[in-house]
Design a protein around this motif. Structure first.
Motif, short mmCIF file in Angstrom:
data_model
loop_
_atom_site.label_atom_id
_atom_site.label_comp_id
_atom_site.label_asym_id
_atom_site.label_seq_id
_atom_site.Cartn_x
_atom_site.Cartn_y
_atom_site.Cartn_z
N ASN A 1 0.85 -1.21 -0.05
CA ASN A 1 -0.02 0.11 0.15
C ASN A 1 0.81 1.24 0.03
OD1 ASN A 1 -2.23 -1.46 0.19
ND2 ASN A 1 -2.43 -1.70 2.45
N GLU A 2 2.03 1.23 0.72
CA GLU A 2 2.80 2.41 0.92
C GLU A 2 3.51 2.62 -0.49
OE1 GLU A 2 6.01 2.19 3.69
OE2 GLU A 2 4.92 3.38 5.21
N ARG A 3 3.95 1.41 -1.09
CA ARG A 3 4.44 1.71 -2.58
C ARG A 3 3.53 2.08 -3.66
NH1 ARG A 3 5.41 -3.60 -5.71
NH2 ARG A 3 3.15 -3.39 -5.69
N ASN A 4 2.41 1.69 -3.41
CA ASN A 4 1.20 2.11 -4.47
C ASN A 4 0.94 3.74 -4.09
OD1 ASN A 4 1.21 -0.31 -5.50
ND2 ASN A 4 -0.69 -0.82 -4.34
N GLU A 5 0.86 4.09 -2.72
CA GLU A 5 0.67 5.65 -2.57
C GLU A 5 1.85 6.40 -2.88
OE1 GLU A 5 -0.37 5.65 1.51
OE2 GLU A 5 -2.08 4.64 1.47
#
Length: 486
Positions: free
Chosen positions: A261-265
């Protein structure tokens, strides 16, 4: 070993059968492997115990038969020693003729005086091959090998006035003893087979119970490899090593989900941050190249905007590069000893104009004797980031900034505190995340790039220090930097 050949033969046959069955059913299944492994160990232990017990019981049966035979012979020897006459001799022979035993009475010249039954060649050979010259008063056991002989045999002396007047041989057939022991071997084999079958069933049930959570964990790790973590159900409530492993896998899955999720954000934020200045640059560049009616004032304005956005884009890329270096452990610092007071003074000088324009008063309390081993350039960058955040985000009624340093037992503690509007508690845990901004509207005036505090944390961590932020809404924000003493 000869005494247990019957039992061993049956065990070897069973072992062969189990080996064949094991070779057929064993596959790459952990339940089967665990069951087979435990079965082999238990089978070996059980076989050793059964063989030992079998030998013990068989030896006990033989000893009992031999002792009974010797006791009978000794009893007859005692009677004949007291009454060594023809009547007593015939009486003993007649009495034994009604029993399965064979009694043979010899005189001192080794001539047969009486016998209870017919003499077979094996019995005769035993008598002829027995050395009676050194026979003790208690007699002796001539043959106790029940497995390879047809008779067990003992001999006792017939003594009259301390002289050997004769001898009494006692024989018993080993046929009954062999039958008893063979029956015993069959019983042991049946009990062994039943216990092995029960062991196999128990092991497979237990191994499946043990292997099921392992198979669930295998499926979970396969799901992790496919980025599927939403439907994982693992036995984390177990109070054993499997429960700990399940808990570790669950934690790993949650961590990977968080990283995903962090990578996508992060990628979405980077795309947004790059797109905005590029849109400005392209838009105004198109205006400059396609419109010839622009005044010099407008042209200068548009060029200045392009310059500002280019600078913003350059700074963003520089910050991203520094963060990438930190993530790859390529973030290096070059330290030298210096006064903390002088370093802070240089940074304050950098912001002096901004302080004057906004009417911000400054209070600095840093003892001049505090010296630290620091990367001067990078630590100035940390202070610039923190103070710049105060100027950009503190808001009204921010008009006072305090910078204090304290020398404790283990740390040098530097605190930068403003009296602005503060930060909501909901945002505090995330302010050091990359591209995170408390201003969710992403206002370009005050939002910045969202990378400053992430870079500051990396620099402080590289100095073996800690950075933390404390804030209460409407009560200002306090940034604390702890640097460990050498």
């Amino acid at each position: 070993m000869n005494q247990c050949c019957i039992f061993c033969t049956k065990n070897r046959y069973l072992l062969f059968i189990f080996k064949v069955i094991g070779g057929i059913i064993i596959k790459n299944r952990i339940a089967i492997k665990i069951a087979i492994s435990f079965f082999i160990v238990i089978f070996i232990i059980q076989s050793i115990l059964f063989i030992t017990l079998y030998n013990f019981v068989a030896r006990d049966e033989r000893d009992e038969a031999v002792n009974q035979l010797w006791t009978r012979g000794h009893s007859h020897s005692k009677v004949l020693s007291e009454h060594f006459n023809e009547e007593t001799i015939e009486h003993v022979a007649l009495m034994e003729s009604a029993s399965p035993l064979i009694a043979i009475i010899l005189d001192h010249n080794y001539e047969i005086l009486a016998q209870s039954n017919g003499i077979e060649s094996e019995v005769e050979d035993i008598i002829l091959n027995t050395d009676l010259s050194q026979l003790s008063q208690q007699g002796k056991i001539i043959n106790s090998d029940w497995l390879n002989a047809n008779y067990l045999a003992t001999v006792n002396p017939i003594q009259v006035d301390q002289d050997n007047n004769g001898f009494i041989f006692m024989f018993t057939s080993t046929e009954q003893l062999k039958g008893n022991i063979q029956s015993l071997a069959i019983q042991f084999t049946v009990v062994g087979i039943l216990s092995l079958l029960l062991t196999i069933m128990t092991l497979f049930i237990l191994s499946r119970k043990v292997s099921k959570p392992l198979l669930d964990m295998k499926a979970a790790t396969q799901m992790l490899s496919k980025n599927q973590t939403t439907s994982m159900m693992l036995p984390v409530n177990r109070n054993d090593e499997l429960g700990e492993l399940a808990d570790a896998i669950t934690s790993l899955a949650n961590h990977l989900t968080h990283l995903k999720n962090e990578r996508n954000e992060f990628l979405a934020s980077i795309a947004h941050e790059l797109r905005t200045p590029l849109t400005y640059i392209k838009g105004y560049a198109d205006i400059l190249t396609k419109q010839n009616t622009l005044t010099d004032l407008d042209r200068d304005k548009y060029l200045r905007i392009i310059q500002e956005e280019s600078d913003r884009l350059t700074l963003l890329i520089k910050n991203l590069f520094e963060l990438a270096q930190a993530d790859q452990n390529k973030f290096t610092i070059s330290t030298q000893r210096g006064q903390l007071h002088r370093l802070v003074s240089d940074v304050i000088q950098f912001f002096q104009v901004s302080f004057q324009e906004r009417g911000i008063t400054l209070t600095v309390n840093i003892p001049k004797e505090i010296e630290l081993q620091l990367d001067q350039k990078r630590f100035k960058q940390v202070l610039i980031i923190v103070i710049d955040n105060c100027l950009k985000h503190a808001g009204s009624p921010f008009d006072h900034l305090k910078i204090n340093a304290e020398n404790t037992d283990h740390f040098i503690v530097l605190a930068i505190e403003d009296n602005g509007q503060g930060i909501d508690q909901d945002h505090l845990p995330y302010i050091f995340d990359k591209l995170y901004r408390a201003d969710q509207s992403r206002a370009r005036k005050s939002g910045g790039s969202g990378l400053g505090l992430a870079i500051a944390k990396q620099i402080v961590t590289a100095h073996n220090g800690e950075i933390e932020v404390h804030s209460t809404r409407s009560s200002g924000t306090k940034t604390i930097i702890k640097l460990r003493k050498e």
